[in-house]
Design a protein around this motif. Structure first.
Motif, PDB file in Angstrom:
ATOM      1  N   UNK A  25     -22.000  -3.406 -18.486  1.00 38.68           N
ATOM      2  CA  UNK A  25     -20.690  -3.302 -17.839  1.00 38.68           C
ATOM      3  C   UNK A  25     -20.749  -2.632 -16.475  1.00 38.68           C
ATOM      4  N   UNK A  26     -19.683  -2.800 -15.717  1.00 40.56           N
ATOM      5  CA  UNK A  26     -19.517  -2.125 -14.428  1.00 40.56           C
ATOM      6  C   UNK A  26     -18.352  -1.161 -14.560  1.00 40.56           C
ATOM      7  N   UNK A  27     -18.561   0.080 -14.123  1.00 35.01           N
ATOM      8  CA  UNK A  27     -17.570   1.136 -14.295  1.00 35.01           C
ATOM      9  C   UNK A  27     -17.172   1.707 -12.934  1.00 35.01           C
ATOM     10  N   UNK A  28     -15.862   1.902 -12.751  1.00 36.40           N
ATOM     11  CA  UNK A  28     -15.343   2.439 -11.497  1.00 36.40           C
ATOM     12  C   UNK A  28     -15.180   3.952 -11.602  1.00 36.40           C
ATOM     13  N   UNK A  29     -15.533   4.663 -10.535  1.00 34.38           N
ATOM     14  CA  UNK A  29     -15.276   6.102 -10.447  1.00 34.38           C
ATOM     15  C   UNK A  29     -13.790   6.295 -10.199  1.00 34.38           C
ATOM     16  N   UNK A  30     -13.127   7.061 -11.047  1.00 31.29           N
ATOM     17  CA  UNK A  30     -11.683   7.270 -10.918  1.00 31.29           C
ATOM     18  C   UNK A  30     -11.397   8.489 -10.040  1.00 31.29           C
ATOM     19  N   UNK A  31     -10.162   8.581  -9.513  1.00 28.66           N
ATOM     20  CA  UNK A  31      -9.801   9.786  -8.752  1.00 28.66           C
ATOM     21  C   UNK A  31      -9.812  11.054  -9.599  1.00 28.66           C
ATOM     22  N   UNK A  32      -9.765  10.896 -10.938  1.00 31.82           N
ATOM     23  CA  UNK A  32      -9.794  12.068 -11.815  1.00 31.82           C
ATOM     24  C   UNK A  32     -11.260  12.457 -12.052  1.00 31.82           C
ATOM     25  N   UNK A  33     -11.918  12.835 -10.981  1.00 32.93           N
ATOM     26  CA  UNK A  33     -13.332  13.211 -11.004  1.00 32.93           C
ATOM     27  C   UNK A  33     -13.513  14.397 -10.070  1.00 32.93           C
ATOM     28  N   UNK A  34     -14.480  15.246 -10.389  1.00 30.60           N
ATOM     29  CA  UNK A  34     -14.733  16.406  -9.530  1.00 30.60           C
ATOM     30  C   UNK A  34     -16.147  16.909  -9.774  1.00 30.60           C
ATOM     31  N   UNK A  35     -16.412  18.154  -9.364  1.00 32.18           N
ATOM     32  CA  UNK A  35     -17.752  18.726  -9.531  1.00 32.18           C
ATOM     33  C   UNK A  35     -18.095  18.944 -11.003  1.00 32.18           C
ATOM     34  N   UNK A  65     -14.084   4.232 -15.466  1.00 35.68           N
ATOM     35  CA  UNK A  65     -13.168   3.288 -16.104  1.00 35.68           C
ATOM     36  C   UNK A  65     -13.794   1.914 -16.102  1.00 35.68           C
ATOM     37  N   UNK A  66     -13.862   1.295 -17.283  1.00 34.21           N
ATOM     38  CA  UNK A  66     -14.479  -0.019 -17.390  1.00 34.21           C
ATOM     39  C   UNK A  66     -14.444  -0.503 -18.824  1.00 34.21           C
ATOM     40  N   UNK A  67     -15.376  -1.380 -19.210  1.00 35.62           N
ATOM     41  CA  UNK A  67     -15.390  -1.905 -20.580  1.00 35.62           C
ATOM     42  C   UNK A  67     -15.495  -0.781 -21.615  1.00 35.62           C
ATOM     43  N   UNK A  68     -14.711  -0.892 -22.680  1.00 34.37           N
ATOM     44  CA  UNK A  68     -14.702   0.147 -23.713  1.00 34.37           C
ATOM     45  C   UNK A  68     -15.987   0.111 -24.529  1.00 34.37           C
ATOM     46  N   UNK A  69     -16.583   1.276 -24.714  1.00 31.94           N
ATOM     47  CA  UNK A  69     -17.846   1.406 -25.448  1.00 31.94           C
ATOM     48  C   UNK A  69     -17.537   1.672 -26.921  1.00 31.94           C
ATOM     49  N   UNK A  70     -18.045   0.817 -27.772  1.00 28.52           N
ATOM     50  CA  UNK A  70     -17.743   0.901 -29.208  1.00 28.52           C
ATOM     51  C   UNK A  70     -18.643   1.919 -29.897  1.00 28.52           C
ATOM     52  N   UNK A  71     -18.024   2.773 -30.711  1.00 24.73           N
ATOM     53  CA  UNK A  71     -18.758   3.798 -31.449  1.00 24.73           C
ATOM     54  C   UNK A  71     -18.816   3.426 -32.928  1.00 24.73           C
TER      55      UNK A  71
END
Length: 460
Positions: A201-211, A217-223
């Motif tokens: 999958x390809x995942x986008x870095x969201x604005x809710x990110x920091x140090x 955000x991207x394809x849901x990973x199944x557990x």
């Protein structure tokens, strides 16, 4: 003792070094720089030990006025760096003198920049490190980000020659990032399909990110057995997957333990690249073995060693760096609405500057002139000038949900009045007007995700 007065702190600027180690059992995060490669390069350029404390800026660097002479260097993400309004190269030593002002434009690529000062920053060690940990309120300047009016004590200049990093070693910061990972330690907590999803999958870095961490955000990973585990240790680069199936990569200010399953860990050699990811960039993951990760770590350490061994004297590097900037600015010019390109020659070095449409005549340097016809503004059909978002993030019309919007259509504003807020990297950035005017159109909706450079307001 020399010092630097903070005229503008940038978005999130802190004092950082290699980190604070040996206190995880007490719940104290290591902190330290996010981009180890750029950090070490900056120190080597000014003759410091590679682990000396520097300033780490986020998206928009600080503006500093120097009190005393010093040798400085800035590395990291791509930004226009200026001394007294004149562009100077990054990834190169730059001498400054008493009264000089250092400033940066918003970063074009990457997320973080590093400013090193010859002799280092004279703040006290706390538990063996100068690194700022804002959550614990320790290190740096009173355990916080820089503020306007702060005076940053500098240890004083050392006798170091001005040098430049070899161009081949200056990293590129792509918007699509490929990260190598070692699967585990809770790999068995995910279904085979979940592992395939994570690695394809390809995942986008969201604005809710920091140090502390990057939320993706991207394809849901199944557990296979739920997201919760008994809390265990967290390392930088650990990829946690909570119950929503969206990965979180833990970074420098991470907590010391965590209770979510970890599907993989980003290898050390790729952490500097990850540290420069900004909201809107995308990442994908590729699995490697522990042995491959160790080989890549040795190669990374060799690359760091090569920084010092291949640095060039500034006199021999000026043309290399300037030609690179010329090519970049020419490319920018072709896609811009700027009417004139101008060559100038401050401090004996070659620079290419962009002039505005009001500069109707060409400027010459050594018999060279570059001109172009002004291009039509794509928004010229409507009156007024467009205000664009300086960041990728979430657009807010006010400082808080229960407060009225800063502006509406017809609102008269003065220079310095707040216009809107952009939330990026968990920072609420209040954007102010650069001139007097009247709002004629609001082009973005409250709580809308906006891109860098996206038009959000129009004013006349």
């Amino acid at each position: 003792m020399n010092s630097a007065v903070v005229l503008s702190p940038g978005l999130f600027t802190t004092v950082q070094d290699a980190g604070r180690f040996g206190f995880l059992e007490s719940g104290i995060s290591p902190a330290g720089v996010m981009d180890d490669f750029s950090f070490r390069a900056a120190n080597l350029l000014v003759g410091n030990e590679p682990g000396e404390a520097v300033l780490e800026g986020t998206l928009i660097g600080p503006s500093l006025r120097f009190q005393g002479s010093c040798l400085i260097a800035a590395t990291g993400g791509e930004a226009e760096m200026k001394i007294n309004g004149n562009a100077v190269p990054m990834w190169q030593s730059v001498p400054v003198k008493d009264g000089d002002v250092l400033s940066f434009a918003p970063m074009r690529r990457g997320c973080r920049l590093y400013i090193a000062f010859a002799g280092g920053i004279a703040v006290p060690d706390v538990l063996g490190s100068k690194s700022t940990c804002c959550k614990a309120k320790i290190g740096g300047l009173q355990g916080r980000t820089l503020c306007t009016g702060d005076e940053l004590p500098l240890s004083g200049s050392v006798n170091a020659a001005a040098l430049a990093v070899c161009e081949e070693l200056v990293p590129d910061f792509p918007v699509q990032i490929s990260l190598r990972v070692v699967l585990g330690p809770q790999e068995n907590a995910f279904t085979p399909e979940g592992i395939r999803t994570f690695l394809s999958g390809e995942y986008a870095v969201t604005p809710v990110s920091d140090r502390m961490g990057y939320r993706l955000e991207g394809p849901q990973i199944e557990q296979s057995a739920g997201a919760d585990i008994i809390s265990d240790g967290i390392v930088m680069g650990a990829v946690q997957v909570p119950a929503n199936g969206q990965p979180i990569i833990m970074m420098a200010d991470r907590q010391t333990t965590g209770g979510y399953t970890k599907i993989a860990t980003v290898i050390t050699a790729d952490l500097s690249l990850l540290a420069q990811a900004r909201p809107g960039d995308t990442v994908c993951f590729h699995a490697v073995s522990v042995e491959e990760a160790q080989e890549e770590l040795l190669a990374y350490q060799e690359k760091v060693k090569n920084i010092k061994e291949t640095m060039l004297p500034v006199q021999g590097a000026e043309m290399q760096m300037s030609l690179k900037d010329v090519v970049r600015l020419m490319q920018e010019f072709q896609n811009s609405r700027i009417g004139v390109l101008r060559f100038s020659n401050p401090q004996g070095e070659l620079y290419l500057e962009k002039g505005g449409p009001e500069e109707s005549g060409p400027e010459k340097s050594g018999g060279t002139e570059t001109t172009a016809e002004p291009q039509e503004d794509c928004c010229e059909s409507a009156p007024g000038s467009v205000v664009t978002s300086p960041l990728v993030g979430i657009f807010y019309t006010s400082a808080a949900p229960d407060q009225p919007p800063f502006v509406q259509v017809g609102t008269a504003v003065k220079k310095g009045d707040p216009l809107f807020v952009i939330e990026s990297m968990k920072i609420m950035n209040e954007i102010v007007s650069e001139r007097d005017g009247v709002i004629t159109e609001i082009m973005a909706q409250n709580e809308q995700a906006v891109e860098f450079g996206q038009p959000v307001l129009r004013m006349k």
